[in-house]
Design a protein around this motif. Sequence first.
Motif, PDB file in Angstrom:
ATOM      1  N   GLY A 184       0.782  -1.227   0.000  1.00  0.00           N
ATOM      2  CA  GLY A 184       0.000   0.000   0.000  1.00  0.00           C
ATOM      3  C   GLY A 184       0.810   1.270   0.000  1.00  0.00           C
ATOM      4  N   VAL A 185       2.110   1.185  -0.330  1.00  0.00           N
ATOM      5  CA  VAL A 185       2.969   2.367  -0.353  1.00  0.00           C
ATOM      6  C   VAL A 185       2.957   2.959  -1.767  1.00  0.00           C
ATOM      7  CG1 VAL A 185       5.322   3.237  -0.064  1.00  0.00           C
ATOM      8  CG2 VAL A 185       4.436   1.478   1.488  1.00  0.00           C
ATOM      9  N   SER A 186       2.749   4.249  -1.852  1.00  0.00           N
ATOM     10  CA  SER A 186       2.802   4.940  -3.143  1.00  0.00           C
ATOM     11  C   SER A 186       4.254   5.166  -3.513  1.00  0.00           C
ATOM     12  CB  SER A 186       2.063   6.281  -3.063  1.00  0.00           C
ATOM     13  OG  SER A 186       2.146   6.969  -4.294  1.00  0.00           O
ATOM     14  N   VAL A 187       4.670   4.659  -4.668  1.00  0.00           N
ATOM     15  CA  VAL A 187       6.076   4.688  -5.032  1.00  0.00           C
ATOM     16  C   VAL A 187       6.197   4.826  -6.545  1.00  0.00           C
ATOM     17  CG1 VAL A 187       6.192   2.160  -5.151  1.00  0.00           C
ATOM     18  CG2 VAL A 187       8.289   3.473  -4.788  1.00  0.00           C
ATOM     19  N   TYR A 188       7.291   5.473  -6.975  1.00  0.00           N
ATOM     20  CA  TYR A 188       7.565   5.642  -8.400  1.00  0.00           C
ATOM     21  C   TYR A 188       8.981   5.148  -8.671  1.00  0.00           C
ATOM     22  CZ  TYR A 188       8.307   7.860 -12.944  1.00  0.00           C
ATOM     23  OH  TYR A 188       8.581   8.090 -14.265  1.00  0.00           O
ATOM     24  N   LEU A 189       9.141   4.399  -9.769  1.00  0.00           N
ATOM     25  CA  LEU A 189      10.436   3.797 -10.098  1.00  0.00           C
ATOM     26  C   LEU A 189      10.982   4.387 -11.384  1.00  0.00           C
ATOM     27  CD1 LEU A 189      12.612   1.580  -9.555  1.00  0.00           C
ATOM     28  CD2 LEU A 189      11.222   0.059 -10.978  1.00  0.00           C
ATOM     29  N   GLU A 190      12.230   4.854 -11.342  1.00  0.00           N
ATOM     30  CA  GLU A 190      12.957   5.298 -12.517  1.00  0.00           C
ATOM     31  C   GLU A 190      14.275   4.535 -12.575  1.00  0.00           C
ATOM     32  OE1 GLU A 190      11.494   9.953 -13.000  1.00  0.00           O
ATOM     33  OE2 GLU A 190      13.561   9.487 -12.402  1.00  0.00           O
ATOM     34  N   GLY A 191      14.326   3.528 -13.448  1.00  0.00           N
ATOM     35  CA  GLY A 191      15.530   2.701 -13.511  1.00  0.00           C
ATOM     36  C   GLY A 191      15.719   1.951 -12.209  1.00  0.00           C
ATOM     37  N   ASN A 192      16.825   2.247 -11.500  1.00  0.00           N
ATOM     38  CA  ASN A 192      17.053   1.632 -10.197  1.00  0.00           C
ATOM     39  C   ASN A 192      16.910   2.648  -9.063  1.00  0.00           C
ATOM     40  OD1 ASN A 192      19.332   3.110 -10.747  1.00  0.00           O
ATOM     41  ND2 ASN A 192      20.773   1.568  -9.995  1.00  0.00           N
ATOM     42  N   VAL A 193      16.194   3.753  -9.332  1.00  0.00           N
ATOM     43  CA  VAL A 193      15.936   4.773  -8.315  1.00  0.00           C
ATOM     44  C   VAL A 193      14.480   4.666  -7.875  1.00  0.00           C
ATOM     45  CG1 VAL A 193      15.918   7.233  -7.790  1.00  0.00           C
ATOM     46  CG2 VAL A 193      17.690   6.299  -9.300  1.00  0.00           C
ATOM     47  N   ILE A 194      14.280   4.385  -6.589  1.00  0.00           N
ATOM     48  CA  ILE A 194      12.942   4.233  -6.019  1.00  0.00           C
ATOM     49  C   ILE A 194      12.560   5.544  -5.344  1.00  0.00           C
ATOM     50  CG2 ILE A 194      11.538   2.957  -4.352  1.00  0.00           C
ATOM     51  CD1 ILE A 194      13.422   0.579  -4.752  1.00  0.00           C
ATOM     52  N   ASP A 195      11.524   6.188  -5.869  1.00  0.00           N
ATOM     53  CA  ASP A 195      11.084   7.496  -5.370  1.00  0.00           C
ATOM     54  C   ASP A 195       9.877   7.296  -4.452  1.00  0.00           C
ATOM     55  OD1 ASP A 195      10.355  10.101  -4.918  1.00  0.00           O
ATOM     56  OD2 ASP A 195      10.489  10.722  -7.016  1.00  0.00           O
ATOM     57  N   LEU A 196      10.099   7.575  -3.144  1.00  0.00           N
ATOM     58  CA  LEU A 196       9.031   7.452  -2.151  1.00  0.00           C
ATOM     59  C   LEU A 196       8.373   8.790  -1.855  1.00  0.00           C
ATOM     60  CD1 LEU A 196      10.923   5.068   0.289  1.00  0.00           C
ATOM     61  CD2 LEU A 196       8.968   4.445  -1.134  1.00  0.00           C
ATOM     62  N   GLY A 197       8.713   9.804  -2.634  1.00  0.00           N
ATOM     63  CA  GLY A 197       8.161  11.135  -2.399  1.00  0.00           C
ATOM     64  C   GLY A 197       9.117  11.976  -1.584  1.00  0.00           C
ATOM     65  N   GLN A 198       9.126  11.763  -0.269  1.00  0.00           N
ATOM     66  CA  GLN A 198      10.021  12.511   0.602  1.00  0.00           C
ATOM     67  C   GLN A 198      11.466  12.015   0.483  1.00  0.00           C
ATOM     68  OE1 GLN A 198       8.868  12.457   4.713  1.00  0.00           O
ATOM     69  NE2 GLN A 198      10.482  13.872   5.358  1.00  0.00           N
ATOM     70  N   PHE A 199      11.620  10.705   0.223  1.00  0.00           N
ATOM     71  CA  PHE A 199      12.957  10.114   0.135  1.00  0.00           C
ATOM     72  C   PHE A 199      13.103   9.369  -1.191  1.00  0.00           C
ATOM     73  CE2 PHE A 199      11.819   9.994   4.707  1.00  0.00           C
ATOM     74  CZ  PHE A 199      12.784  10.872   5.195  1.00  0.00           C
ATOM     75  N   GLN A 200      14.346   9.282  -1.636  1.00  0.00           N
ATOM     76  CA  GLN A 200      14.676   8.485  -2.807  1.00  0.00           C
ATOM     77  C   GLN A 200      15.731   7.450  -2.439  1.00  0.00           C
ATOM     78  OE1 GLN A 200      15.858  11.187  -5.958  1.00  0.00           O
ATOM     79  NE2 GLN A 200      13.804  11.154  -6.828  1.00  0.00           N
ATOM     80  N   LEU A 201      15.530   6.222  -2.894  1.00  0.00           N
ATOM     81  CA  LEU A 201      16.471   5.141  -2.650  1.00  0.00           C
ATOM     82  C   LEU A 201      17.054   4.681  -3.976  1.00  0.00           C
ATOM     83  CD1 LEU A 201      14.404   2.931  -0.156  1.00  0.00           C
ATOM     84  CD2 LEU A 201      16.120   4.646   0.404  1.00  0.00           C
TER      85      LEU A 201
END
Length: 534
Positions: free
Chosen positions: A170-187
């Motif tokens: 249930g987490v809203s997340v966006y993926l660009e390549g191998n970068v996981i964008d959680l909104g406030q943080f990016q992994l």
Amino acid sequence: MTNQFGEFNASLKLNWIWIIYASTILAGLIFIFREGLSVMLSWWENSPEYNHGYLIPFVAVYLALLKADAIRKIKFSGSRSGFPILLLGLSLLYVGELSAVYIITQYAFLISLIGLVIMAYGWPTARKLWAPVAYLFFMIPLPSFLYNGLSSELQLLSSQLGVAFLRLAGVSVYLEGNVIDLGQFQLQVAEACSGLRYLFPLMSFGFLCAFLFKAKAWQKALIFFSSIPITVLMNSFRIGVIGLLVEFYGISMARGFLHDFEGWVIFMACVGLMFFELWCFAFFGRKKFIDVFDVPFPPLKSFKAFVPRIVPSRATWLLIGIFVFIGISMNDLQSREEFVPLRQPLSTFPLKINDWRGSEIGLEKAVLDELKLDDYLLASYSKLDNQIPIELYVAFYDSQRKGASTHSPKACLPGGGWNIDEFDQYQIDNIGPFNQTMLINRSIISLAGTKQLVYYWFPQRGRIITNEYLVKWFIFWDAITMNRTDGALVRLVTAVPNGVDISESENRVKDFMRTIDPQLNFFLPGKLARPRDS
């Protein structure tokens, strides 16, 4: 009964003479292969993916001791057919040393060892020892170009599956390549998080489990190959868990001790899943787990099964003489200095070329440590009447012998989040003073609605190469024939504005290529380059 290493002597209970001679031959084999083996040890020491390598020789000895009872029943009769195998291994040693492609040397060591085993014990015994010998192949690291390609693919796959776990939670997340964008943080799923740190040790553990498991051949094969999907799924689950912890507790959950501890927990979970798989086979086969997966501890006297009652013959002295000769010749090969060409440092590459103006861009230390290059240029050029810049990147390596070599943009770009929309090879006309045709790689990439045009090629000792695997072949060939392995990567990138025909970007890059080509020739040594110390 006779043997390649000597003749039968029934009066000896424990043939210490044979042990001394066999130990001398093994020590000689290790000595002449020392350069390649020392490189392998450095990989074990410095790469977490291969830290388990120290255990593999000991586990191989253990697997051999488990076959002691079966080997004790076989009459030793050494086979001369092992000698051509030994000669093949020794020939590959010379190839590996001449080219300094150390993976050839490492495989040559195992081939030579197989030849010695066949010469000493014969084919019936060698067949009994196939598993311990095969297990030794797990201690050899992958070639760098295979490792880099596999790592990039696993980074992307683990990122995609990790994001799938997050969305299921249930987490809203966006993926660009191998970068996981959680909104406030990016992994960023870095190379260290690709899963290779689990895959290589788990595959070797899976082989061990399959060998010890008393089951059908297809079940053993399934146990071994299941280590791959188990690793990928569990590593992706780990990425998902880290994403959840970051989402609720902050970015500190993705750093430091907790991050490393999570890695150990996941690896042990992978081992647990493999044992669960073994238990399932035992349960559905209506057998007790302890009966089908037993880990016996052979007594020390099992070593006696591998010591034949023979007196060393002239064949033994011949082998020792061969090893002494090779050891002396290896010193000459290893003392040979590689030809390093004279060239201008890329820091002096002009930032004003005709009506093009450039500004340098620096690379981060972490990136430089990963690329392991010797010199580079990263600069953005544009014309005064055109504000759309062209990024020029040149990476140069004085030597590509020990694994440090050019990274293909085809493998690196997807890791940064870019999608490769088009990829082909393209001919550029009117290059150089003789208006030659030059073949390069051309790609169109996209990210979040933006597009870029990418040209790249590999200048390698007077050749322009477009295939990264062909680059590796010529590194090997030129190391032998020219004693050179220097080489470079040249990459040009420019934006493709929305609503503008791509031919405009194509013409801009072609014009820039023709402009810089005479300058690049001073910085990228050709086939007839002079040595640096001349």
